[in-house]
Scaffold this motif. Structure first.
Motif, PDB file in Angstrom:
ATOM      1  N   UNK A  32      97.425  20.683  13.048  1.00 44.85           N
ATOM      2  CA  UNK A  32      96.308  21.125  13.886  1.00 44.85           C
ATOM      3  C   UNK A  32      96.410  20.441  15.251  1.00 44.85           C
ATOM      4  N   UNK A  33      96.709  19.152  15.236  1.00 47.05           N
ATOM      5  CA  UNK A  33      96.852  18.391  16.473  1.00 47.05           C
ATOM      6  C   UNK A  33      98.042  18.877  17.296  1.00 47.05           C
ATOM      7  N   UNK A  34      99.133  19.249  16.642  1.00 46.24           N
ATOM      8  CA  UNK A  34     100.291  19.770  17.382  1.00 46.24           C
ATOM      9  C   UNK A  34      99.916  21.040  18.130  1.00 46.24           C
ATOM     10  N   UNK A  35      99.160  21.928  17.474  1.00 42.97           N
ATOM     11  CA  UNK A  35      98.704  23.142  18.160  1.00 42.97           C
ATOM     12  C   UNK A  35      97.778  22.771  19.319  1.00 42.97           C
ATOM     13  N   UNK A  36      96.871  21.805  19.110  1.00 46.93           N
ATOM     14  CA  UNK A  36      95.977  21.356  20.189  1.00 46.93           C
ATOM     15  C   UNK A  36      96.776  20.832  21.377  1.00 46.93           C
ATOM     16  N   UNK A  37      97.795  20.025  21.108  1.00 43.45           N
ATOM     17  CA  UNK A  37      98.621  19.479  22.182  1.00 43.45           C
ATOM     18  C   UNK A  37      99.292  20.609  22.968  1.00 43.45           C
ATOM     19  N   UNK A  38      99.784  21.605  22.249  1.00 44.94           N
ATOM     20  CA  UNK A  38     100.462  22.727  22.905  1.00 44.94           C
ATOM     21  C   UNK A  38      99.492  23.549  23.745  1.00 44.94           C
ATOM     22  N   UNK A  39      98.355  23.916  23.169  1.00 45.35           N
ATOM     23  CA  UNK A  39      97.386  24.728  23.907  1.00 45.35           C
ATOM     24  C   UNK A  39      96.818  23.967  25.104  1.00 45.35           C
ATOM     25  N   UNK A  40      96.488  22.699  24.912  1.00 41.34           N
ATOM     26  CA  UNK A  40      95.943  21.897  26.010  1.00 41.34           C
ATOM     27  C   UNK A  40      96.938  21.791  27.154  1.00 41.34           C
TER      28      UNK A  40
END
Length: 150
Positions: A32-40
């Motif tokens: 979930x955090x990896x997706x957050x890092x990518x989107x951010x």
């Protein structure tokens, strides 16, 4: 459905030591955090930083409504990975992202899933339509029927 790498966006992300679990693989909750890092990273690069002091912040006040993920191959090292994401559906108040967590060379799909976000009015915390400027910025990520694989 498979999704070609030519659609959406691929954002490099860092896997940190603290992302690993006791078995030495990325903990399931960290995806979930990896997706957050990518989107951010992507949205900040495109002028939509998640920073309350920035003018666009109220326009990008989104909450996650749904998140699903399927894990395929564990990530067993720190370093760089990639997140490939696209928009499967753009509604009036919501956006549905599809995503894949890939190896740095894009040759291995570690996980894939989808995330539904709803834009809220920061004052009322009720669903609120996206602005035309935000919708225009999202448009390049929208999956079209011509991009669907088998």
């Amino acid at each position: 459905m498979t999704t070609a790498l030519q659609i959406g966006h691929i954002q490099p992300v860092q896997i940190h030591f603290e992302d690993l679990d006791a078995m030495g693989v990325v903990h399931n909750a960290r995806y979930v955090l990896l997706l957050e890092r990518a989107l951010s990273g992507y949205w900040a690069e495109h002028g939509w930083a998640f920073d309350p002091t920035r003018p666009h912040f109220a326009e990008i006040f989104f909450v996650v409504r749904e998140f699903s993920i399927t894990y395929h191959v564990p990530i067993s090292t720190v370093g760089t990975a990639a997140v490939h994401f696209w928009v499967e559906h753009l509604g009036t108040t919501s956006v549905v992202y599809g995503f894949r967590v890939l190896s740095a060379d894009h040759g291995v799909v570690h996980a894939e899933g989808r995330r539904v976000q709803v834009r809220l009015d920061p004052a009322t915390l009720r669903p609120s339509p996206m602005s035309p400027a935000l919708r225009e910025s999202i448009q390049p990520l929208v999956l079209t029927a011509g991009h669907l694989g088998s």
